[in-house]
Write an enzyme that holds these catalytic residues in place. Sequence first.
Site, PDB file in Angstrom:
ATOM      1  N   HIS A   1       0.814  -1.201   0.000  1.00  0.00           N
ATOM      2  CA  HIS A   1       0.000   0.000   0.000  1.00  0.00           C
ATOM      3  C   HIS A   1       0.856   1.264   0.000  1.00  0.00           C
ATOM      4  O   HIS A   1       0.517   2.258  -0.639  1.00  0.00           O
ATOM      5  CB  HIS A   1      -0.927  -0.011   1.218  1.00  0.00           C
ATOM      6  CG  HIS A   1      -1.969   1.052   1.201  1.00  0.00           C
ATOM      7  ND1 HIS A   1      -3.055   1.031   0.359  1.00  0.00           N
ATOM      8  CD2 HIS A   1      -2.106   2.195   1.935  1.00  0.00           C
ATOM      9  CE1 HIS A   1      -3.811   2.099   0.571  1.00  0.00           C
ATOM     10  NE2 HIS A   1      -3.251   2.817   1.520  1.00  0.00           N
TER      11      HIS A   1
ATOM     12  N   HIS B   1     -10.066   3.164  -1.321  1.00  0.00           N
ATOM     13  CA  HIS B   1     -10.294   2.725   0.052  1.00  0.00           C
ATOM     14  C   HIS B   1     -11.130   1.452   0.005  1.00  0.00           C
ATOM     15  O   HIS B   1     -12.203   1.356   0.598  1.00  0.00           O
ATOM     16  CB  HIS B   1     -10.970   3.825   0.884  1.00  0.00           C
ATOM     17  CG  HIS B   1     -10.211   4.153   2.127  1.00  0.00           C
ATOM     18  ND1 HIS B   1     -10.800   4.444   3.328  1.00  0.00           N
ATOM     19  CD2 HIS B   1      -8.879   4.214   2.369  1.00  0.00           C
ATOM     20  CE1 HIS B   1      -9.882   4.684   4.242  1.00  0.00           C
ATOM     21  NE2 HIS B   1      -8.700   4.555   3.681  1.00  0.00           N
TER      22      HIS B   1
END
Length: 736
Positions: A45, A91
């Site tokens: 990430h 997200h």
Amino acid sequence: MTVITPELVAAHQLTTDEYERILRILGRPPTYTELGIFSVMWSEHCSYKSSRLHLRKLPTEGPYVLQGPGENAGVIDIGGGYAAAFKIESHNHPSFIEPFQGAATGVGGILRDIFTMGARPIAVMDSLRFGPLDHPRAGPRNRRILEGVVSGIAHYGNCFGVPTVGGECVFEPCYNGNPLVNVFALGIVRQDRIFYARACGIGNPVVYVGAKTGRDGIHGASMASAEFTEESRQKRPNVQVGDPFMEKLLLEACLEAMETGAVVGIQDMGAAGLTCSTCEMGSRGGTGVEIELARVPQREAGMTPYEIMLSESQERMLLVIERGREEEVFRIFRKWGLDAVAVGEVTGDGLLRVKHHGEIVAEIPSRALADEAPMYDRPRSRPFRTAPMDGPDFESQDLTRDLVRLLASGDLCDKRWIWEQYDYMVRTNTVLGPGSDAAVLRVKETGTSLAMALDGNGRYCYLDPRQGTRLAVAECCRNVSTVGALPVAATNCLNFGNPERPEIMAQLVEAIEGMGEACAFFGTPITGGNVSLYNETLGEAIYPTPVVGIVGLMRTGPPVKLAFQSEQASVLLLGGLGSCDARQFGATQYAKVILGELWGLPPALDMEHERRVQAAVREIVSEGLAESSHDVSDGGLAVALAECSLGGVGAEVDLPGDLRPEFLLFHEGPSRIVLSTRRPEAVERIAARHGVEALRLGATRRGVLRIRQRGRLLVDCEVGSLVRPWASALEQALRG
């Protein structure tokens, strides 16, 4: 003192080789806090360790680009001394675990990326993917996730005071266990007021501002870098909790502090929280940062250094202030009721040094965490697909009924239930909002307008990642051109499965290379974006879903709308009927909804022809010749004509050509735009000058849609019979 065991290393999602690399960097075993810091900064990430090598293939420079990838957001020149900062983020994992807060904090995070650059946000868009709402097993969960995600986006955007002006929403079974929530934001800034996330000036104080730190969001970055398992629902503590009212105060305080000239650098605390903001600012600035955690405002008692460094509590920023001007900045934040505390200073040794009550708990070279994080050239094979190349034999029994079914399907039905929850007019800049091919916002400071659109097609990319991504870029540029704007720059969000699987890695590389080819061709360099990998549940990956956002520039003027505006206007098809064979029909909405199949290849794309069509429509719109303008995409020509008719004014058209009716009406070949005009000859002259067809199909007529092929009636219906199923389908599906 915690003993670092192989089990503990594995629990932090670090490989044995990565741990050996940590030992070499430090020359000793890491502390527990250091292990946590490495784990989040070297997570997929934060580090992009599987994609960074290939992202270098994307074009990043152009005549309008002021800041490309590497900062919180890309920035382009929009004239008059002003610039636009924009970016898209995902997200996905948090929105599966806790849909409302996952989506809400996704909005909060992307807004901070924008105002960290010194820009005031003026627009948000969203690109959403869910499992089918009527799925026999997962339907109830999919409905709950959709409702939670939309509520979260609406709550944060509405409370913050930024309009959500458009986007897309798609339903596929592959998103049953892994929804996609991609959020785009754009803001305006004076070119001489752009700020950067760099720690400069040895001895300058490092100042923590905003909300207090809690235990929410710890290991959120690591959680977003792993597949979902049966235990994923237990990860709610990894999902942050947002407060949009606090973020609004933080926006105003930060922009006011920036105006003083005392702010040297600024970075939001997003993924990996205080860890990411400190080491990235030091790495970018070529400096070090030393902080004392005892000074960090905390809302929970007894937090450990590990928890403070890894917390992803929202609405927090890190500032570097010119030494001696601290009180000037503190006074502003006190006025807005926010914490502002000097927690450390910039150093010259290149280290992230973390103290807790004077004791050093972490001391790591900043570049080793950020710019020099691991980067892998992972093995890749052929892109994964199981769909056959050839589809079934079929013949429609009722083309009108097929059209109605398509309009009532999840991907094509009216999304009003979603966008009516958004305040899309706040700040009074919105010229074209949700339901348009592209959103248009005027920039009051310059007298010009910005057009923006998001596009992606997972079905196309599953069949051919490179071609599917090229088509997404082309369509997004076309949507922006259809409202009259010149596409000038792009951002992207790359949503894929597990990159450790060679067939998934192949999808990612093919998509990146296809995006690079198309963005270079259309003159829309990538200014930044996001990579979201490990979008899998129990080993089942999503379709490869690259989403592209395009921003375009145009003169401010009356908007050209999608719907037909008046009777007896000429209906033209710019770009021609296009071609289609059976293999190129297998990814269409017709194949999905009517036939329930997926096969073959995505549509063919002639990028030179596409560029000429877009140039022609921009000239037609800018000359005021188009009463309406709408691109042909999902569902094909018949759906495009129906969508133009849903306002009440329909059309009677007669199509030439020898394509079989199903292909003629529903193939999704690109580079086509439906126009209505009172001056067809002028439109035809412009089209001819650009070397593209402008077929006269017929004329608008109130209340009916009739489509013929060489006189043979294919579709015959009242507009009302299209509007009712189209408008009611989503709410009916949500009721189960």
